[in-house]
Enzyme design. Structure first.
Site, PDB file in Angstrom:
ATOM      1  N   CYS A 380    -118.917  -3.353  11.829  1.00  0.00           N
ATOM      2  CA  CYS A 380    -119.681  -2.384  12.620  1.00  0.00           C
ATOM      3  C   CYS A 380    -121.067  -2.180  11.998  1.00  0.00           C
ATOM      4  O   CYS A 380    -121.934  -3.033  12.163  1.00  0.00           O
ATOM      5  CB  CYS A 380    -118.888  -1.095  12.787  1.00  0.00           C
ATOM      6  SG  CYS A 380    -119.391  -0.207  14.266  1.00  0.00           S
ATOM      7  N   HIS A 516    -113.993  -2.643  14.854  1.00  0.00           N
ATOM      8  CA  HIS A 516    -113.258  -2.314  13.624  1.00  0.00           C
ATOM      9  C   HIS A 516    -111.914  -3.037  13.595  1.00  0.00           C
ATOM     10  O   HIS A 516    -110.901  -2.465  14.008  1.00  0.00           O
ATOM     11  CB  HIS A 516    -113.013  -0.805  13.557  1.00  0.00           C
ATOM     12  CG  HIS A 516    -114.249  -0.017  13.270  1.00  0.00           C
ATOM     13  ND1 HIS A 516    -114.672   0.270  11.998  1.00  0.00           N
ATOM     14  CD2 HIS A 516    -115.167   0.531  14.104  1.00  0.00           C
ATOM     15  CE1 HIS A 516    -115.791   0.976  12.043  1.00  0.00           C
ATOM     16  NE2 HIS A 516    -116.110   1.144  13.315  1.00  0.00           N
ATOM     17  N   GLU A 518    -109.983  -3.521  11.200  1.00  0.00           N
ATOM     18  CA  GLU A 518    -109.015  -2.934  10.256  1.00  0.00           C
ATOM     19  C   GLU A 518    -107.990  -2.054  10.962  1.00  0.00           C
ATOM     20  O   GLU A 518    -106.884  -1.866  10.474  1.00  0.00           O
ATOM     21  CB  GLU A 518    -109.740  -2.139   9.158  1.00  0.00           C
ATOM     22  CG  GLU A 518    -110.440  -0.856   9.586  1.00  0.00           C
ATOM     23  CD  GLU A 518    -111.884  -1.067  10.048  1.00  0.00           C
ATOM     24  OE1 GLU A 518    -112.191  -2.159  10.543  1.00  0.00           O
ATOM     25  OE2 GLU A 518    -112.685  -0.108   9.934  1.00  0.00           O
TER      26      GLU A 518
END
Ligand code: GLN
Length: 546
Positions: A380, A516, A518
């Site tokens: 990001c 994102h 993750e």
């Protein structure tokens, strides 16, 4: 109808209720049940989106674009759940709903009160997550018993058993059994007090999870059981373990799954925990090792990057490697120089972030990774800064993001006036007002990948979907110039208007993504970009040894 497991916490906060809820979910899934998990948070913010990561840790984002408590990240990592708006309620949201109804005249002149109106709203919220898709709804109550704020939630879950029947509800209470060094003893008093407090408000826990750093001897369990009006086998030791992914296994060893099965009158198979055995084995006995620097702003509070930290561990699992994390404060890079902090690491990661603090330190880290050919992963903000660094040092632009300099000559990253929202199917306009808050691009959006790129190789797919949380975008005006100088655009929105992933042509592994990744990584299914990044970092190391 699903059955409910309510989890409360006592004595102190930070005992790991979220992990406990998630691990119980994992264990029940291992026995063949379909599980959903919900977090009820006692604070008055309507959602955690506006909370400072310094105070509250990471904001976790769901597919449907909700900004939620970080515990939802644990739920998704331990189970198959893909959480949504129904999985996280705050006191603020409950009150907001009740006040909205009151303003609409829904209560027909009633005096609106905590009991029954707020508690009814809480019960509705609990039911909203428990559709027929699930056998069990695990509900974690935030805060600690005795807090003023959590009282309406506790009253609501007390009533809940009355409505749905004894055999459908289980109350689990998580407490602490501290070891007092000077006395050389484990102490049960705090647990007794906490259970008393719970009983005073009408909840008799069915089982206790006792956090402890030492094994709980049987006589200790008996003592707790007598004082708390429980069978000794309902007192479970939740021992400290070296990795959180061992918690489902340690609960199983304590017989927690059998106990839940018995108390909820279920008839289930033996749990199949092979996958968790494998995860734990890989974490504990890795073949390789590498070090990754995370260059960020909130590096002193690791919870601010919880999902990121876990996703890197998962990348390690995929590569049979231990990933040593080096947390680097980007402002320290500005003071001491980049060499001082990054010369020893195998990979560099710049995570998401907001605001201009420490930006130049992060850009210096990107430049170092690019020039020294160290694997780089920008997430990001980390992707946006990689674009800016490339614009400045390779293309000679006076580049920045308008987030940090509204008047910049070359706004490589900027606020688009409008963009096509693939989820709603509408063109989103940005007004001056909404630039301050409102229109963040939130939640899952599709992207298409370009063949032959690192991204394509990692995912092994042409179409992906990833979660977003940002306002600024790559400025298409600069696409041609940047790509002519060696920037590769490897992921785009399906209409090719939004740049989703960038790479570098002459670099072993340099990738930035606008989303994102993750948030979607699991120990049992490591995210492809984290696997590829950690893999690249280890390869570098292996080459050094050759
Ligand atoms: N601040 C940047 C934006 O709003 C990046 C956000 C992030 O990294 N999540 O676009």
């Amino acid at each position: 109808m699903p059955k409910y497991i309510f989890i409360t916490g006592g004595v102190v906060s930070a005992l790991g209720k979220g992990i406990a809820a998630a691990a119980i979910g994992a264990l029940l899934e291992a026995k063949g049940l379909r599980v959903t998990i919900q977090k009820l948070d006692p604070y008055i913010n309507v959602d955690p989106g506006t909370l400072s990561p310094f105070e509250h840790g990471e904001v976790f984002v769901t597919d449907d674009g909700c900004e939620t408590d970080l515990d939802l990240g644990h739920y998704e990592r331990f189970t198959h759940l893909r959480a949504s708006v129904v999985n996280n309620y705050t006191t603020g949201r409950i009150y907001f709903n009740v006040i909205t109804k009151e303003r609409r005249g829904d209560y027909l002149g009633d005096t609106v009160q905590v009991v029954p109106h707020i508690t009814d709203e809480i019960k509705e919220a609990i039911k909203s997550a428990a559709s027929d898709e699930y056998d069990i709804n695990i509900v974690e109550i935030g805060g600690t018993v005795g807090d003023i704020e959590s009282l309406p939630f506790l009253e609501a879950i007390r009533q809940f058993r009355y409505h749905v029947g004894k055999e459908n509800v289980l109350y689990v209470h998580l407490t602490l059994v501290p070891y007092i060094k000077t006395a050389g003893e484990l102490k049960t008093k705090p647990t007794q007090h906490s259970v008393n407090e719970l009983r005073e408000i009408g909840i008799q826990p069915d089982l206790l999870l006792c956090r402890t750093e030492r094994p709980l001897p049987p006589e200790m369990k008996r003592k707790i059981a007598i004082h708390c009006n429980l069978d000794p086998d309902a007192v479970i030791a939740a021992m400290d373990v070296s990795t959180v992914y061992e918690v489902p296994l340690s609960f199983m060893e304590e017989g927690l799954d059998k106990l839940i099965e018995k108390k909820l009158a279920l008839n289930l198979r033996e749990p199949d925990v092979e996958i968790w055995n494998q995860v734990v084995e890989r974490i504990k006995n890795p073949k390789y090792e590498c070090s990754i620097a995370i260059v960020g702003k909130y590096v002193n509070l690791k919870d601010s990057y919880k999902s990121l930290e876990e996703a890197l561990i998962h990348g390690g699992i995929a590569n049979n490697a231990r990933v040593n994390l080096e947390w680097v404060d980007s402002e320290a890079i500005e003071t001491h120089g980049v060499e001082h902090h990054l010369s020893e690491v195998d990979g560099i990661l710049v995570p998401g972030g907001f605001g201009s603090r420490g930006i130049e330190g992060k850009i210096a880290a990107v430049q170092y990774a690019r020039e020294k050919k160290i694997p780089y992963f920008g997430i990001c903000l980390g992707m946006q800064l990689a674009v800016i660094e490339f614009g400045r040092h390779v293309c000679g632009l006076s580049a920045n993001s308008t987030e940090f300099d509204v008047k910049v000559k070359d706004p490589l990253i900027y606020l688009m006036e409008s963009w096509y929202n693939h989820r709603s199917g509408k063109i989103e306009e940005r007004t001056a007002d909404s630039q301050m808050g409102g229109t963040m691009r939130l939640g899952a959006y599709p992207a298409v990948l370009i063949e032959g790129t690192h991204a394509f190789k990692a995912y092994g797919a042409k179409e992906i979907s990833e979660r977003h949380r940002h306002r600024y975008e790559f400025n298409n005006k600069y696409r041609e110039l940047l790509t002519s100088k060696g920037l590769v655009i490897s992921g785009l929105s399906p209409d090719h208007e939004l740049v989703e992933i960038i790479e570098l042509r002459d670099h072993p592994w340099f990738l930035g993504c606008q989303f994102h990744p993750e948030f979607k990584s699991r120990p049992t299914e490591p995210h492809p970009l984290f696997s590829a990044f950690v893999g690249a970092a280890i390869r570098e190391k292996r080459e050094l040894f050759q």
